[in-house]
Design an enzyme around this catalytic site. Structure first.
Site, short mmCIF file in Angstrom:
data_model
loop_
_atom_site.label_atom_id
_atom_site.label_comp_id
_atom_site.label_asym_id
_atom_site.label_seq_id
_atom_site.Cartn_x
_atom_site.Cartn_y
_atom_site.Cartn_z
N SER A 296 0.79 -1.26 -0.13
CA SER A 296 -0.04 0.08 0.01
C SER A 296 0.89 1.15 -0.14
O SER A 296 2.07 1.13 0.22
CB SER A 296 -1.10 0.04 1.09
OG SER A 296 0.01 0.41 2.28
N LYS A 297 0.32 2.57 -0.38
CA LYS A 297 0.80 3.50 -0.44
C LYS A 297 1.65 4.00 1.14
O LYS A 297 2.68 4.42 1.16
CB LYS A 297 0.23 4.87 -0.84
CG LYS A 297 -0.51 4.72 -2.08
CD LYS A 297 -1.17 6.02 -2.56
CE LYS A 297 -1.70 5.63 -4.02
NZ LYS A 297 -2.69 6.78 -4.30
N ARG A 298 0.87 3.39 2.06
CA ARG A 298 1.26 3.72 3.60
C ARG A 298 2.64 3.15 3.99
O ARG A 298 3.55 3.36 4.58
CB ARG A 298 0.17 3.15 4.49
CG ARG A 298 -0.71 4.56 4.70
CD ARG A 298 -1.63 4.01 5.76
NE ARG A 298 -2.37 2.86 5.56
CZ ARG A 298 -3.24 2.60 4.56
NH1 ARG A 298 -4.07 3.76 4.15
NH2 ARG A 298 -3.82 1.26 4.49
#
Ligand code: GLU
Length: 540
Positions: A296-298
């Site tokens: 994920s982007k996180r």
């Protein structure tokens, strides 16, 4: 996606629902590709401009591009911006910049149109209603007048509420209500959506270019909204209409879109376009570095690696997220790395140029299993690509790195020689400053621990004599080394005992290429200056 080992069948888990992918023998890929061969290959990358483009999105673009180019086809960029609530300003330009940086520019896009425009769905708004209305006329879709509050109530009251065959007859829509009531509601311009009437008890299938035959049970699929109350189509309607109108022949998209496939299959069928449906390939997920779950982007922020190609500036928060480019990646390395996330050529070769990828890319070698993201591997590719570059082609990048450090180099040849000496030691382009800074200014600090405890007066004398040799005239690296060694021998010193101090005098620490290559490039006078400066510190 999971695998039931006993039956050998595959399952896709979607929203707690299981769709069955039937077993199939080696699929007839060649057969249908042959069938398509009379058509010009047209693929599309269809991102929604909702923020920075995640590297998974760039990989989707790349695979579309490679397939198109391998087949002398067209690569189209279509901006899917029908969900205006998620629209982020600047995201479209960012997507275009990313594709350009990667060297995979679209043949048709919002900024370089072709004959199938517009290439932004919001600009095609007026096109879609007619298809939704046709579906209503043909009995495959219906008007639904339920308010947001109505739906909220149903969700609360009915466990696992799904707007579909089981409930639609008890809701406010043109299937449940008498005709005169529907007419009155429409006449009064009551806000409504158009929903797909998903049939009961049917299986729908298609042959995925990667996964083979995939089958879905329609009872698991809800009646998706096709046209929203504001007249905008949803993704489902727009993607089908546009793939048809833009004559798309093949579409590569992320595995996360597989659950949408039955909705699209029904639409292609109901709109009478089945024969023109593109061949789909659902690409394997890119997994977190530990292999558990989708990257994920996180994860990037959490684990300290980039997930965007270019720096992404979030206008709302003012936060800038560094991309691969900003971190010091060459686009060739980034593209090479992305291509290997779910694909290999079967020979063990790892380094591929874009041209090579275009020739070698093959559907058969795309894996079904998720591809683990490995940042160390990405860096390895970058180091390989930096090594392969000619100094001349690295010059603009290195100059940028130097400029960022407020260092301006006017001597071209000097810079090119430095690049040649250093490039094998750089993993990231930003390493150039760390690795080569001493070519542009004398070290300010020295690794004294490595020299001072073993310093002797003999060494001081040695370096004074060595300076005299240097003062006698410019020497090349080999001659300088020969004279240095001869002097050491004459003075009864081991070469190693004076070579390390010389290195630390010139670069500050125990690193860098061959020390006489450094000294020769710095020149005799600069070498003398550095010896003087260092002696003052080493010998007191
Ligand atoms: N607009 C979708 C996205 O944001 C495109 C999915 C597809 O390729 O069908 O990825």
């Amino acid at each position: 996606m999971g695998e039931d080992r006993k039956s050998g069948r595959f399952f896709v888990y979607i929203n707690f629902t299981t769709f069955r992918l039937t077993d199939f023998p080696t699929f007839g890929l060649t057969t249908y590709l042959r069938a398509m061969s009379d058509k010009r290959v047209r693929v599309r990358f269809a991102p929604s401009p909702t923020g920075g483009l995640h590297l998974g999105g760039v990989r989707t673009a790349l695979f579309n591009y490679l397939f198109a180019k391998k087949n002398n086809g067209d690569f189209i960029l279509r901006i899917e911006d029908t969900d205006q609530t998620r629209y982020v300003e600047g995201a479209e330009q960012y997507i275009i910049d990313c594709l350009n940086w990667c060297g995979i520019p679209p043949d048709e896009s919002p900024v370089n149109g072709g004959q199938y425009g517009p290439y932004r769905q919001s600009e095609r708004k007026s096109l879609y209603r007619q298809y939704a209305e046709k579906l209503v006329m043909d009995g495959h879709a219906y008007y639904a007048f339920d308010t947001a509050e109505d739906l909220e109530r149903h969700r609360k009251e009915v466990p696992n509420f799904q707007y579909g065959h089981a409930y639609r007859k008890s809701l406010r829509n043109s299937i449940a209500l008498p005709q005169h009531e529907v007419d009155a509601l429409l006449e009064a311009h009551t806000p409504h959506v158009i929903r797909l009437k998903v049939p009961e008890d049917r299986s729908v299938s298609f042959t995925d270019m990667i996964r083979g035959r995939v089958t879905f049970e329609t009872n698991q699929v809800d009646d998706k909204v096709l046209l929203k109350a504001d007249g905008m189509p949803t993704y489902h309607l727009a993607v089908v209409v546009d793939d048809y109108l833009m004559k798309i022949t093949h579409a590569f998209r992320g595995e996360e879109w597989l659950p949408s496939a039955p909705v699209h299959l029904l639409l292609w069928d109901y709109l009478g376009w089945k024969a023109d449906m593109p061949q789909w390939a659902h690409l394997p997920l890119i997994l977190k570095p530990d292999g558990h779950g989708k990257l994920s982007k996180r994860d990037g922020a959490r684990l300290g690696f980039p997930v965007y190609a270019l720096d992404w500036a979030d206008k709302a928060t003012g936060i800038i997220t560094e991309g691969f480019k900003g971190m010091g990646f060459l686009p060739q390395a980034f593209v090479n790395f992305l291509a290997t996330l779910g694909w290999n050529d079967g020979t063990g070769q790892e380094v591929f140029s874009l041209d090579e990828l275009m020739q070698k890319f093959s559907l058969e070698r795309i894996s079904k299993a998720g591809a683990r993201f490995d940042f160390e591997k990405a860096k390895w590719y970058n180091a390989e690509w930096i090594k392969m570059q000619k100094a001349e082609s690295l010059k603009p990048y290195v100059q940028q790195v130097l400029e960022d450090k407020a260092t301006v180099i006017n001597n071209e040849d000097y810079l090119l020689t430095v690049i040649d000496l250093i490039k094998d030691r750089c993993v990231l382009l930003t390493d150039f400053y760390v690795q080569a800074g001493y070519f542009f200014e004398a070290p300010a600090v020295y690794d004294l621990v490595s020299v001072k405890p073993k310093w002797t007066d003999e060494k001081t004398t040695f370096f004074k004599l060595f300076k005299d040799i240097l003062a006698g005239g410019q020497l090349n690296a080999a001659d300088m080394e020969a004279k240095f060694k001869a002097l050491a021998e004459e003075k009864g010193l081991k070469t190693g005992d004076v070579m390390l101090p010389l290195r630390i005098m010139l670069v500050g620490g125990k690193f860098g290429p061959h020390v006489f290559d450094i000294a020769a490039l710095l020149g005799n006078q600069e070498t003398i200056n550095r010896i003087d400066k260092a002696l003052a510190e080493f010998a007191n």
